[in-house]
Enzyme design. Structure first.
Site, PDB file in Angstrom:
ATOM      1  N   ASP A   1      45.537  30.344  41.024  1.00 24.44           N
ATOM      2  CA  ASP A   1      44.776  29.938  42.202  1.00 24.44           C
ATOM      3  C   ASP A   1      45.675  30.017  43.440  1.00 24.44           C
ATOM      4  O   ASP A   1      46.839  29.597  43.398  1.00 24.44           O
ATOM      5  CB  ASP A   1      44.251  28.507  42.039  1.00 24.44           C
ATOM      6  CG  ASP A   1      42.781  28.471  41.687  1.00 24.44           C
ATOM      7  OD1 ASP A   1      42.187  29.553  41.526  1.00 24.44           O
ATOM      8  OD2 ASP A   1      42.226  27.366  41.573  1.00 24.44           O
TER       9      ASP A   1
ATOM     10  N   PHE B   1      30.215  48.369  48.071  1.00 21.68           N
ATOM     11  CA  PHE B   1      30.341  46.956  47.710  1.00 21.68           C
ATOM     12  C   PHE B   1      30.448  46.740  46.201  1.00 21.68           C
ATOM     13  O   PHE B   1      30.899  45.678  45.769  1.00 21.68           O
ATOM     14  CB  PHE B   1      29.114  46.169  48.202  1.00 21.68           C
ATOM     15  CG  PHE B   1      28.928  46.174  49.682  1.00 21.68           C
ATOM     16  CD1 PHE B   1      29.624  45.294  50.490  1.00 21.68           C
ATOM     17  CD2 PHE B   1      28.059  47.067  50.281  1.00 21.68           C
ATOM     18  CE1 PHE B   1      29.447  45.296  51.862  1.00 21.68           C
ATOM     19  CE2 PHE B   1      27.869  47.084  51.649  1.00 21.68           C
ATOM     20  CZ  PHE B   1      28.568  46.193  52.451  1.00 21.68           C
TER      21      PHE B   1
ATOM     22  N   SER C   1      39.250  42.671  49.864  1.00 24.71           N
ATOM     23  CA  SER C   1      39.350  41.222  49.738  1.00 24.71           C
ATOM     24  C   SER C   1      40.685  40.693  50.232  1.00 24.71           C
ATOM     25  O   SER C   1      41.721  41.370  50.120  1.00 24.71           O
ATOM     26  CB  SER C   1      39.171  40.832  48.270  1.00 24.71           C
ATOM     27  OG  SER C   1      39.493  39.478  48.052  1.00 24.71           O
TER      28      SER C   1
ATOM     29  N   TYR D   1      41.896  40.879  39.851  1.00 29.75           N
ATOM     30  CA  TYR D   1      40.844  41.195  40.818  1.00 29.75           C
ATOM     31  C   TYR D   1      41.442  41.769  42.099  1.00 29.75           C
ATOM     32  O   TYR D   1      41.064  42.851  42.565  1.00 29.75           O
ATOM     33  CB  TYR D   1      40.008  39.952  41.130  1.00 29.75           C
ATOM     34  CG  TYR D   1      39.135  40.119  42.353  1.00 29.75           C
ATOM     35  CD1 TYR D   1      38.113  41.071  42.374  1.00 29.75           C
ATOM     36  CD2 TYR D   1      39.354  39.350  43.502  1.00 29.75           C
ATOM     37  CE1 TYR D   1      37.321  41.242  43.514  1.00 29.75           C
ATOM     38  CE2 TYR D   1      38.565  39.515  44.637  1.00 29.75           C
ATOM     39  CZ  TYR D   1      37.560  40.462  44.636  1.00 29.75           C
ATOM     40  OH  TYR D   1      36.790  40.642  45.764  1.00 29.75           O
TER      41      TYR D   1
END
Length: 320
Positions: A280, A72, A116, A139
């Protein structure tokens, strides 16, 4: 099972650690406490305060064999990664590579990786695991890069890659949960707005969605923990090397979530629209048919209310 968990002081890692301990398994946690909370760590676990790339310390501290690694440890702020590309690449990819090599040297054959939905980028439909990946921020790119690295070792290790959509809520016993300070998540921000009687900022109302605000798929932390436990048991029994979306396949807009918070908690929320942020994602919802072949989520209609209530109770309990 003897389980080694990286990032076990974090929100998701600690919840999964408690799940394994509750079911009678031995858990060792590695965490440098850069973003994790020491109070999240189960007392029945063995704790090693270390960076996952600090090989000299890991070699001194880890002197037993493990059946499984759950990885994680990562930096997870999508917006922060835009301005700190090198930091995210090094922390999430390079350090993970170093740690994977360490695990291979220790003879650990089973690996569950916390990835993710950010690897997909934005889409106008529910995304499945076969869809071409196109992460929009560093990310997501760092997560995808390590996924690809794991796949190179398919002949040497068993692995499951779990692509999380938006994780929310707190486990029933409230033993661990999300951090309050410097937490930019939607649920945390809504809890803050309600308790502090502040306006709730919505970034962007011109996305290509039903109400113009971004749409996300939310999954309850306990369901996600159970998914990890389920796949751990599979890895113990047979060879598997695969990727699974972890979401409910249901999309809620930011405005939907704010309205549900107000309804479930019987509180007023004042919305304030601000400019859309760079990179976004407008729509991110799972196609979870592949996961459902192995694991069926139960009582789905109650989950949003559970996520809201448990988040608010945790926030209220842990804020000053």
């Amino acid at each position: 099972m003897r389980v080694l968990i990286t990032g076990g002081a974090g929100y998701i890692g600690s919840s999964v650690a408690w799940m394994f301990i509750d079911k009678g398994h031995k858990v060792t946690i590695i965490d440098n406490l850069q973003t994790g909370k020491k109070t999240n760590i189960p007392k029945k676990s063995k704790f090693i305060k270390s960076d996952i790339a600090n090989l000299s310390k890991l070699k001194r501290s880890i002197n037993q064999n493990y059946d499984l690694v759950l990885h994680f440890a990562a930096l997870i702020d999508n917006q922060e990664s835009i301005n700190k590309k090198t930091k995210y690449f090094y922390n999430n990819y390079i350090k993970s590579k170093i740690f994977l090599n360490f695990c291979k040297e220790k003879g650990i054959k089973n690996f569950i990786f916390s990835s993710s939905a950010a690897v997909y980028g934005s889409s106008n439909k529910n995304v499945n695991e076969r869809l071409k990946t196109k992460p929009s921020a560093p990310y997501g790119k760092s997560k995808l890069k390590f996924e690809k690295h794991l796949e190179k070792f398919a002949s040497e290790i068993n692995y499951v890659i779990l692509r999380y959509f938006n994780v929310a809520g707190v486990e029933k016993k409230m033993r661990c949960g999300f951090k309050i300070k410097k937490n930019k998540s939607l649920f945390n921000n809504l809890c803050y707005s309600i308790l502090k009687k502040k306006k709730f900022n919505i970034f962007g109302n011109n996305f290509n969605t039903k109400d113009g605000t971004a749409v996300r798929d939310f999954i309850y932390i306990t369901d996600l923990s159970e998914i990890h436990y389920y796949f751990a048991k599979i890895l113990m029994k047979k060879k598997i090397r695969s990727v699974y979306n972890c979401g409910y396949g249901v999309g809620y807009s930011v405005k939907d979530i704010a309205k549900n918070f107000a309804k479930v908690l019987n509180k007023e929320i004042y919305l304030n629209y601000k400019k859309k942020r760079k990179n976004d994602i407008g729509y991110s919802v799972a196609d979870n048919k592949k996961l459902k072949k192995y694991y069926e989520i139960r009582n789905l209609k109650d989950k949003l209310s559970i996520m809201i209530k448990s988040s608010f109770n945790w926030y209220r309990k842990n804020t000053n």
